[in-house]
Design a protein around this motif. Structure first.
Motif, short mmCIF file in Angstrom:
data_model
loop_
_atom_site.label_atom_id
_atom_site.label_comp_id
_atom_site.label_asym_id
_atom_site.label_seq_id
_atom_site.Cartn_x
_atom_site.Cartn_y
_atom_site.Cartn_z
N ALA A 56 0.81 -1.21 0.00
CA ALA A 56 0.00 0.00 0.00
C ALA A 56 0.85 1.26 0.00
N MET A 57 2.18 1.10 0.06
CA MET A 57 3.07 2.26 0.15
C MET A 57 4.35 2.00 -0.65
N ASP A 58 4.99 3.10 -1.06
CA ASP A 58 6.39 3.00 -1.49
C ASP A 58 7.23 2.83 -0.23
N GLY A 59 8.18 1.86 -0.24
CA GLY A 59 8.98 1.65 0.96
C GLY A 59 9.85 0.41 0.84
N TYR A 60 9.94 -0.33 1.95
CA TYR A 60 10.81 -1.50 2.00
C TYR A 60 10.04 -2.66 2.64
N ALA A 61 10.03 -3.80 1.93
CA ALA A 61 9.42 -5.02 2.47
C ALA A 61 10.41 -5.68 3.42
N VAL A 62 9.91 -6.07 4.60
CA VAL A 62 10.78 -6.65 5.63
C VAL A 62 10.07 -7.80 6.31
N ARG A 63 10.88 -8.57 7.02
CA ARG A 63 10.34 -9.49 8.02
C ARG A 63 10.29 -8.71 9.33
N ARG A 64 9.13 -8.64 9.91
CA ARG A 64 8.96 -7.79 11.08
C ARG A 64 9.90 -8.20 12.22
N ALA A 65 10.18 -9.49 12.31
CA ALA A 65 11.07 -9.96 13.37
C ALA A 65 12.47 -9.37 13.25
N ASP A 66 12.85 -8.97 12.03
CA ASP A 66 14.19 -8.42 11.82
C ASP A 66 14.30 -6.96 12.23
#
Length: 435
Positions: A56-66
């Motif tokens: 839904a946004m321009d940004g960075y996909a991450v694993r939340r745990a990281d």
């Protein structure tokens, strides 16, 4: 009210009842051609919408745990291993301890469970400083978030406007069954009529009714064509009728419906009871008629016969023809005009109205304290196209009202969308006190 006149509402009800006996035509069309028609079937989605989880946004996909505990004071730094723009279709996987730059609408990589907006990073493409801990599933739109595969998304009877068309396209429908908008042919009558573009001489009139009604029909979403004006010869007019009903679903005529010696429409259609003619308690537009003709293939084609004066023809179109066509097209608003086609406005002027007859006065609209206000749009004779062209609406004066006074609220049938005049309307031309 004169005993030989019927109320406007009674005549309209009779027209709608007659048209209600005519079967609606259902066709299957390519989805892009469904605009303006009414669905004849429920629509089931063939896909999830969206088809996969996306950002839904321009940004960075991450694993939340990281990135737990990330903040502006204690940023988490991760290497950026890939770039996913909208439109990328291959499967991308996010490895633990990394980030992937992603754009709005792009598929979320496998393994990612949150997106950190670009505003909360240092925006780098080799390694990125992440300045906030995302909440679970932050800025991730799951597959089927809008529509689920197999879901009924639109019911039969829905009018396909621009918003509905977008949904139809998004759920993967290549074609759809709709109630076909009736095809309308407009036929004007009179030996005095010249084709548009001609200059009239003594006793001649250029056919303005045909182009006016065809334009109005198209503005309201109905396919329409104009037939060349017919003369006052009864045998020729009968042949013209026979020819025209083969190519239309509704026939609209103007002229030849009063009590004159050369009123060819009334003379021909009265034979065998094919049409009913009557005086309607309205001003303008008293002489009216309607009936049904049979085409060679057995179809029943409604015919609505309107008076020949141009203002009477337009008024009759709005109060009789348009509701009938909307009924034939199965518009969900029903036979009555939709709310967007009318407003209530308060009169600035005073004028007399005919006793016992519904008056439809041409008016201009303007914004005033508390809402819309109206003024008469010049001369009110049924032949006066200048005042009709200057008008924004037809003010409906009930049959029981013999005098309109300033401050009186009246329902107004719009002649064009009010958005074209958001704060004020045309200047009011010089007015007559007795329409």
């Amino acid at each position: 009210m004169a005993s030989d006149l019927v109320p406007l509402e009674q005549h309209r009800a009779a027209v709608l009842a007659a048209c209600g006996q005519v079967p609606r035509r259902v066709v299957t069309v390519p989805v892009l051609e469904a605009h303006g028609a009414v669905l004849a079937e429920d629509v089931v989605s063939a896909v999830d919408v969206p088809v996969c989880a996306n950002s839904a946004m321009d940004g960075y996909a991450v694993r939340r745990a990281d990135v737990l505990g990330a903040s502006a004071e204690r940023p988490v730094v991760l290497p950026v291993t890939d770039d996913v723009p909208a439109g990328r279709t291959d499967l991308v996987t996010l490895a633990p301890g990394t980030a992937i730059r992603i754009m709005t609408g792009a598929p979320v990589p496998e393994g990612a469970d949150a997106v950190i907006p670009v505003e909360l990073t240092d925006r780098r493409t080799d390694q990125v400083r992440l300045l906030a801990e995302p909440r679970p599933a932050a800025h991730v739109r799951p597959a089927g978030d809008d529509v689920r595969r197999g879901q009924v998304v639109l019911a039969a009877g829905t009018l396909v406007d621009a918003r509905v068309l977008a949904l139809l396209v998004s759920v993967g429908r290549p074609q759809v069954a709709v109630v076909a908008p009736p095809r309308v042919t407009v036929l004007t009558t009179g030996d005095e009529l010249l084709e548009p573009g001609a200059l009239p001489g003594h006793g001649e009139v250029v056919d303005s009714n045909g182009p006016m009604l065809v334009a109005a029909l198209r503005e309201h979403g109905f396919p329409a064509v104009r037939a060349r004006a017919a003369g006052d010869d009864e045998a020729a007019f009968e042949r013209t009728l026979t020819e025209l009903v083969e190519g239309c679903d509704v026939l609209v005529t103007t002229g030849g419906v009063s009590a004159g010696a050369y009123d060819v429409v009334k003379a021909v259609l009265s034979r065998g009871g094919r049409a009913t003619f009557r005086g309607v308690a309205m001003q303008p537009g008293k002489p009216q008629g309607f009936g049904t003709l049979e085409a060679a293939d057995g179809r029943r084609v409604p015919v609505l016969t309107l008076p020949g004066n141009p203002v009477s023809a337009m008024v009759s179109y709005l109060v009789f023809v348009l509701p009938a066509l909307r009924q034939l097209a199965a518009h969900p608003a029903g036979p009555d005009a939709a709310d967007r086609d009318q407003v209530v406005a308060v009169a600035d002027d005073a004028w007399r109205a005919p006793a016992g007859r519904t008056q439809l006065a041409r008016v201009t609209l303007h914004r005033g304290d508390g809402g819309w206000r109206l003024r008469l749009a010049g001369g009110q004779g049924s032949h006066m196209l200048g005042a009709l062209a200057a008008a924004d609406a037809l003010a409906v004066v009930p049959a029981a009202v013999e005098e309109v006074r300033p401050g009186m609220p009246l329902t107004c049938l719009l002649l064009h969308p009010l958005a074209t005049h958001p704060t004020s309307s045309h200047p009011a031309p010089e007015q007559e006190s007795r329409p």
